[in-house]
Design a protein around this motif. Sequence first.
Motif, PDB file in Angstrom:
ATOM      1  N   LEU A 268      35.615  59.847  33.909  1.00  0.00           N
ATOM      2  CA  LEU A 268      36.334  59.110  34.943  1.00  0.00           C
ATOM      3  C   LEU A 268      35.416  58.183  35.726  1.00  0.00           C
ATOM      4  CD1 LEU A 268      38.175  62.250  36.351  1.00  0.00           C
ATOM      5  CD2 LEU A 268      39.240  60.496  34.926  1.00  0.00           C
ATOM      6  N   TYR A 269      35.966  57.018  36.090  1.00  0.00           N
ATOM      7  CA  TYR A 269      35.229  56.140  36.997  1.00  0.00           C
ATOM      8  C   TYR A 269      36.203  55.261  37.775  1.00  0.00           C
ATOM      9  CZ  TYR A 269      35.961  51.883  34.197  1.00  0.00           C
ATOM     10  OH  TYR A 269      36.530  50.807  33.543  1.00  0.00           O
ATOM     11  N   CYS A 270      35.717  54.671  38.858  1.00  0.00           N
ATOM     12  CA  CYS A 270      36.454  53.641  39.599  1.00  0.00           C
ATOM     13  C   CYS A 270      35.417  52.638  40.095  1.00  0.00           C
ATOM     14  CB  CYS A 270      37.302  54.241  40.721  1.00  0.00           C
ATOM     15  SG  CYS A 270      36.415  55.263  41.910  1.00  0.00           S
ATOM     16  N   ASN A 271      35.384  52.336  41.385  1.00  0.00           N
ATOM     17  CA  ASN A 271      34.346  51.452  41.925  1.00  0.00           C
ATOM     18  C   ASN A 271      33.241  52.228  42.628  1.00  0.00           C
ATOM     19  OD1 ASN A 271      35.332  49.010  41.010  1.00  0.00           O
ATOM     20  ND2 ASN A 271      36.526  48.591  42.862  1.00  0.00           N
ATOM     21  N   THR A 272      33.640  53.142  43.520  1.00  0.00           N
ATOM     22  CA  THR A 272      32.655  53.900  44.302  1.00  0.00           C
ATOM     23  C   THR A 272      32.945  55.400  44.297  1.00  0.00           C
ATOM     24  OG1 THR A 272      33.913  53.535  46.350  1.00  0.00           O
ATOM     25  CG2 THR A 272      32.176  51.928  45.827  1.00  0.00           C
ATOM     26  N   ALA A 273      33.678  55.878  43.316  1.00  0.00           N
ATOM     27  CA  ALA A 273      33.913  57.310  43.079  1.00  0.00           C
ATOM     28  C   ALA A 273      34.860  57.966  44.065  1.00  0.00           C
ATOM     29  CB  ALA A 273      32.594  58.084  43.022  1.00  0.00           C
ATOM     30  N   ARG A 274      35.578  57.191  44.869  1.00  0.00           N
ATOM     31  CA  ARG A 274      36.578  57.794  45.749  1.00  0.00           C
ATOM     32  C   ARG A 274      37.844  58.108  44.968  1.00  0.00           C
ATOM     33  NH1 ARG A 274      40.819  55.353  48.197  1.00  0.00           N
ATOM     34  NH2 ARG A 274      39.912  53.289  47.934  1.00  0.00           N
ATOM     35  N   ARG A 275      38.382  57.109  44.268  1.00  0.00           N
ATOM     36  CA  ARG A 275      39.652  57.301  43.578  1.00  0.00           C
ATOM     37  C   ARG A 275      39.548  58.282  42.417  1.00  0.00           C
ATOM     38  NH1 ARG A 275      41.173  50.936  43.378  1.00  0.00           N
ATOM     39  NH2 ARG A 275      38.894  50.791  43.354  1.00  0.00           N
ATOM     40  N   ILE A 276      38.410  58.300  41.729  1.00  0.00           N
ATOM     41  CA  ILE A 276      38.289  59.260  40.631  1.00  0.00           C
ATOM     42  C   ILE A 276      38.248  60.692  41.148  1.00  0.00           C
ATOM     43  CG2 ILE A 276      37.199  57.674  39.041  1.00  0.00           C
ATOM     44  CD1 ILE A 276      34.532  58.980  39.590  1.00  0.00           C
ATOM     45  N   SER A 277      37.881  60.866  42.415  1.00  0.00           N
ATOM     46  CA  SER A 277      37.863  62.216  42.976  1.00  0.00           C
ATOM     47  C   SER A 277      39.252  62.834  42.918  1.00  0.00           C
ATOM     48  CB  SER A 277      37.356  62.183  44.420  1.00  0.00           C
ATOM     49  OG  SER A 277      36.028  61.732  44.481  1.00  0.00           O
ATOM     50  N   HIS A 278      40.268  62.049  43.254  1.00  0.00           N
ATOM     51  CA  HIS A 278      41.632  62.560  43.215  1.00  0.00           C
ATOM     52  C   HIS A 278      42.047  62.890  41.777  1.00  0.00           C
ATOM     53  CE1 HIS A 278      46.076  62.407  43.300  1.00  0.00           C
ATOM     54  NE2 HIS A 278      45.952  62.876  44.527  1.00  0.00           N
ATOM     55  N   THR A 279      41.775  61.988  40.850  1.00  0.00           N
ATOM     56  CA  THR A 279      42.146  62.225  39.454  1.00  0.00           C
ATOM     57  C   THR A 279      41.403  63.428  38.892  1.00  0.00           C
ATOM     58  OG1 THR A 279      42.478  59.841  39.224  1.00  0.00           O
ATOM     59  CG2 THR A 279      42.402  61.130  37.198  1.00  0.00           C
ATOM     60  N   TYR A 280      40.145  63.560  39.255  1.00  0.00           N
ATOM     61  CA  TYR A 280      39.355  64.718  38.808  1.00  0.00           C
ATOM     62  C   TYR A 280      39.979  66.026  39.288  1.00  0.00           C
ATOM     63  CZ  TYR A 280      35.446  68.059  38.855  1.00  0.00           C
ATOM     64  OH  TYR A 280      34.666  69.170  38.698  1.00  0.00           O
ATOM     65  N   VAL A 281      40.361  66.075  40.559  1.00  0.00           N
ATOM     66  CA  VAL A 281      40.970  67.286  41.102  1.00  0.00           C
ATOM     67  C   VAL A 281      42.288  67.592  40.393  1.00  0.00           C
ATOM     68  CG1 VAL A 281      42.088  68.238  43.155  1.00  0.00           C
ATOM     69  CG2 VAL A 281      39.834  67.174  43.342  1.00  0.00           C
ATOM     70  N   VAL A 282      43.100  66.568  40.163  1.00  0.00           N
ATOM     71  CA  VAL A 282      44.387  66.788  39.512  1.00  0.00           C
ATOM     72  C   VAL A 282      44.188  67.294  38.081  1.00  0.00           C
ATOM     73  CG1 VAL A 282      46.525  65.708  38.705  1.00  0.00           C
ATOM     74  CG2 VAL A 282      45.578  65.091  40.936  1.00  0.00           C
ATOM     75  N   LEU A 283      43.283  66.697  37.340  1.00  0.00           N
ATOM     76  CA  LEU A 283      43.058  67.135  35.960  1.00  0.00           C
ATOM     77  C   LEU A 283      42.511  68.560  35.908  1.00  0.00           C
ATOM     78  CD1 LEU A 283      41.659  63.911  34.243  1.00  0.00           C
ATOM     79  CD2 LEU A 283      43.988  64.814  34.221  1.00  0.00           C
ATOM     80  N   ARG A 284      41.630  68.894  36.816  1.00  0.00           N
ATOM     81  CA  ARG A 284      41.158  70.280  36.880  1.00  0.00           C
ATOM     82  C   ARG A 284      42.310  71.224  37.185  1.00  0.00           C
ATOM     83  NH1 ARG A 284      37.294  72.014  40.955  1.00  0.00           N
ATOM     84  NH2 ARG A 284      38.047  73.983  40.117  1.00  0.00           N
ATOM     85  N   HIS A 285      43.176  70.813  38.092  1.00  0.00           N
ATOM     86  CA  HIS A 285      44.343  71.613  38.454  1.00  0.00           C
ATOM     87  C   HIS A 285      45.244  71.864  37.241  1.00  0.00           C
ATOM     88  CE1 HIS A 285      47.553  73.178  40.924  1.00  0.00           C
ATOM     89  NE2 HIS A 285      48.353  72.166  40.683  1.00  0.00           N
ATOM     90  N   LEU A 286      45.316  70.875  36.360  1.00  0.00           N
ATOM     91  CA  LEU A 286      46.152  70.982  35.169  1.00  0.00           C
ATOM     92  C   LEU A 286      45.487  71.768  34.042  1.00  0.00           C
ATOM     93  CD1 LEU A 286      47.567  67.343  34.980  1.00  0.00           C
ATOM     94  CD2 LEU A 286      48.805  69.397  35.656  1.00  0.00           C
ATOM     95  N   GLY A 287      44.229  72.127  34.215  1.00  0.00           N
ATOM     96  CA  GLY A 287      43.544  72.913  33.202  1.00  0.00           C
ATOM     97  C   GLY A 287      42.586  72.144  32.317  1.00  0.00           C
ATOM     98  N   TYR A 288      42.347  70.874  32.618  1.00  0.00           N
ATOM     99  CA  TYR A 288      41.350  70.109  31.857  1.00  0.00           C
ATOM    100  C   TYR A 288      39.970  70.675  32.191  1.00  0.00           C
ATOM    101  CZ  TYR A 288      44.628  66.439  30.370  1.00  0.00           C
ATOM    102  OH  TYR A 288      45.658  65.735  29.791  1.00  0.00           O
TER     103      TYR A 288
END
Length: 273
Positions: free
Chosen positions: A229-249
Amino acid sequence: MSELVVPADWLADRLDDVRVVDVRDAWEFEGIGHVPGAVNVPFDSFRADDHAAEDEDAVTDGDTGDGMLPGADAFADLLGEAGISPDDHVVAYDDTHGVFAARFLVTAERYGHPRDRLHLLDGDFSAWRLDHETTSDPADPEPTEYAVDPPAETPLVGIEAVADAVDDPDTIIVDTREAWEYEEGHIPGAVRLEWRELVDEDSRGLKPRAEIERLLADRGIDADRRVLLYCNTARRISHTYVVLRHLGYEDLAFYEGSLTEWTAADRPLETGA
């Protein structure tokens, strides 16, 4: 799914057992109100003043992996002042669908707070106060001596690992920015998944699991592949990272330097949709 992302009722039943962190600005925390018992740790307080890629020597050396991380000592001081200890279960929230709160959780994980004790409130403050009590009482936490203990292995990856992933068929690179940003320039081969696509605008929390999984499948973001995952300064990917972990990735890579570092190092970009 995990208890990483938790509903408001879950939190309401555990207010005496968890530490609640409000990452909004102080004027919002004090003037609008907050979840009872919450402490205020504003977003800007756990972000570096400048991106590490702005250090020309670091870019030359290829050593810019810190991105916008505040540093271990600064983060330890911040959590100690907030009265948080490594043993605490922490629930973070904001008023922006969770994207700033997720960044707090990723930062805490990076500096060694146990992953199973970090939680994101599903929805945000606006969603909480629809059905639950709020308060304007000032926070008065008892300070602690918070000791960071960075784990030996983290999901954070550096620029060379990202470059290798471009040609790795077992890795899918995901750009979590808006369409216009992606079209102006993205890491070669990356697919776009804007972080807000996972959020329901009405509830302010996550979309239903089945809907998210259909969206991920449509983009080829499969749980049996490595997802970088990436974005510009790692703020937005933080949300996606948390969601994917929540889903079991489980096989997730987090490019803290993101496109700010990638472009500062003059790495190649693709353009267009």
